[in-house]
Design a protein around this motif. Structure first.
Motif, PDB file in Angstrom:
ATOM      1  N   ALA A  83      44.362  40.896  44.332  1.00 43.24           N
ATOM      2  CA  ALA A  83      44.171  41.522  43.027  1.00 43.24           C
ATOM      3  C   ALA A  83      42.883  42.323  43.043  1.00 43.24           C
ATOM      4  O   ALA A  83      41.892  41.898  43.648  1.00 43.24           O
ATOM      5  N   SER A  86      40.736  44.898  37.830  1.00 45.66           N
ATOM      6  CA  SER A  86      41.461  44.800  36.555  1.00 45.66           C
ATOM      7  C   SER A  86      42.387  43.600  36.527  1.00 45.66           C
ATOM      8  O   SER A  86      42.379  42.800  35.571  1.00 45.66           O
ATOM      9  N   GLU A  87      43.203  43.453  37.577  1.00 47.93           N
ATOM     10  CA  GLU A  87      44.139  42.327  37.613  1.00 47.93           C
ATOM     11  C   GLU A  87      43.388  41.006  37.739  1.00 47.93           C
ATOM     12  O   GLU A  87      43.762  40.006  37.128  1.00 47.93           O
ATOM     13  N   LYS A  90      42.105  39.926  34.387  1.00 50.35           N
ATOM     14  CA  LYS A  90      43.170  39.369  33.546  1.00 50.35           C
ATOM     15  C   LYS A  90      43.509  37.946  33.958  1.00 50.35           C
ATOM     16  O   LYS A  90      43.746  37.078  33.114  1.00 50.35           O
ATOM     17  N   LEU A  91      43.528  37.690  35.281  1.00 52.04           N
ATOM     18  CA  LEU A  91      43.837  36.345  35.769  1.00 52.04           C
ATOM     19  C   LEU A  91      42.792  35.335  35.297  1.00 52.04           C
ATOM     20  O   LEU A  91      43.125  34.199  34.956  1.00 52.04           O
ATOM     21  N   VAL A 127      44.374  36.101  45.235  1.00 52.66           N
ATOM     22  CA  VAL A 127      44.706  35.519  43.938  1.00 52.66           C
ATOM     23  C   VAL A 127      44.513  34.007  43.967  1.00 52.66           C
ATOM     24  O   VAL A 127      43.998  33.410  43.009  1.00 52.66           O
TER      25      VAL A 127
END
Length: 336
Positions: A83, A86-87, A90-91, A127
């Protein structure tokens, strides 16, 4: 011949399974090439390096082992899922600015990168590691930034590239047994001037360049990507440079005991076996390297060298010979 047929074929002269290329192995495992390269680098996929070859190959039994894993191929894909900022934000349930701050001070370490359309470096994070961090450090996720973290960010601290280099070199060192390859991995983080100060022999420097493995998965196809890779691979912090110089000195001393670097006009007799086999991982490991500056700063160089030497198993700080070779020895009153 299909990928499966190529993977199942055996040589007539040997019981060793025929190996397939990285492209064929990635296809057999239903992975994109970037995912496959990352899985190999992380040790999730075992590679076979034949003597005298520059590119790894992949055995049939390794492909079959991975295909037999529960939930294949999604289970394998999840382990190399990455990720960006940005991702990742969010996580974790934080803002991109907060996520970047956590990464800059070393709370999370990049595993890879790519360039965006503006040729800026975009760091990528596993991730699985982000979720593990969130579960272990809920206060850093939900609470305010500690004073120390704010002070570091205000001072412009950014350890992302440094921690990425340390992680990659450490991973490659964990698989390297040849002493010259281990020395080459340490040398890969030094610019030509720094390298020449530590390794004065040009034939040894040429040999280090020849045996050095790729220090990052994949090879950027674009010129801008190769330029970015060349910049990011080199250590740019005084403490990190010191660490690499000391490690290179220790590793190359050990390599010289095993065999001499080849020179023009000399044959295989130059290579000699070691009276005692090398002990893998006995050198200063990157696993013990603190992520971020060593306390003391450049003015405490001799103290840092002593600490590095003690971590490598030496009872006393290195003497004049080691300090002189890495450019840190200065004559005292008794040396004049």
């Amino acid at each position: 011949m299909t990928v499966g047929e190529a993977a199942r074929t055996h040589t007539a002269e040997s019981n060793t399974p025929v190996c397939v290329s990285a492209a064929r192995a990635a296809e057999a495992l239903s992975l994109k090439r970037g995912e496959f390269d990352l899985a190999v680098h992380l040790g999730l996929i075992g590679a076979y390096q034949a003597p005298g070859t520059s590119r790894p190959r992949f055995r049939q039994r390794e492909i079959e082992r991975l295909r037999a894993l529960p939930g294949f191929p999604d289970s394998l894909k999840d382990r190399v899922r990455t990720a960006g900022t940005s991702e990742g934000a969010k996580l974790l349930g934080v803002s991109p600015v907060r996520f970047t701050g956590l990464a800059r001070v070393g709370c999370v370490t990049p595993v890879a990168f790519h360039l965006n359309r503006y040729r800026a470096v975009v760091w990528l994070y596993l991730v699985d590691e982000l979720l593990t961090f969130a579960s272990k450090e809920p206060d850093l996720i939900a609470g305010g930034s500690p004073v120390g973290m704010r002070t570091m960010l205000e001072a412009g601290t950014d350890w992302r590239a440094r921690n990425w280099r340390s992680r990659r070199i450490d991973r490659l060192l964990s698989r390297a047994e040849d002493p010259w390859v281990r020395a080459a991995l340490q040398a890969s983080a030094l610019d030509p001037v720094q390298l020449a100060e530590v390794v004065e022999d040009p034939y040894e420097r040429a040999y280090l360049a020849r045996v050095r493995p790729e220090s990052a998965p994949g090879r950027p196809a674009s010129e801008s990507g190769r330029e970015a890779m060349a910049r990011l691979i080199l250590a740019d912090d005084p403490d990190e440079i010191l660490w690499r110089r000391v490690n290179l000195t220790l590793e190359i001393d050990r390599a010289r005991e095993i065999r001499v670097a080849p020179r023009p006009g000399y044959g295989p007799s130059l290579f000699r076996p070691s009276p005692t086999p090398p002990v893998p991982g006995r050198g200063v490991s990157d696993r013990s390297m603190p992520e971020g500056p060593v306390p003391g700063g450049p003015g405490a160089a001799s103290g840092q060298v002593g600490r590095l030497a003690r971590r490598s198993g030496r009872r006393r700080a290195p003497g004049r010979g080691l300090l002189d070779r890495i450019g840190l020895w200065r004559p005292g009153p008794r040396d004049h």
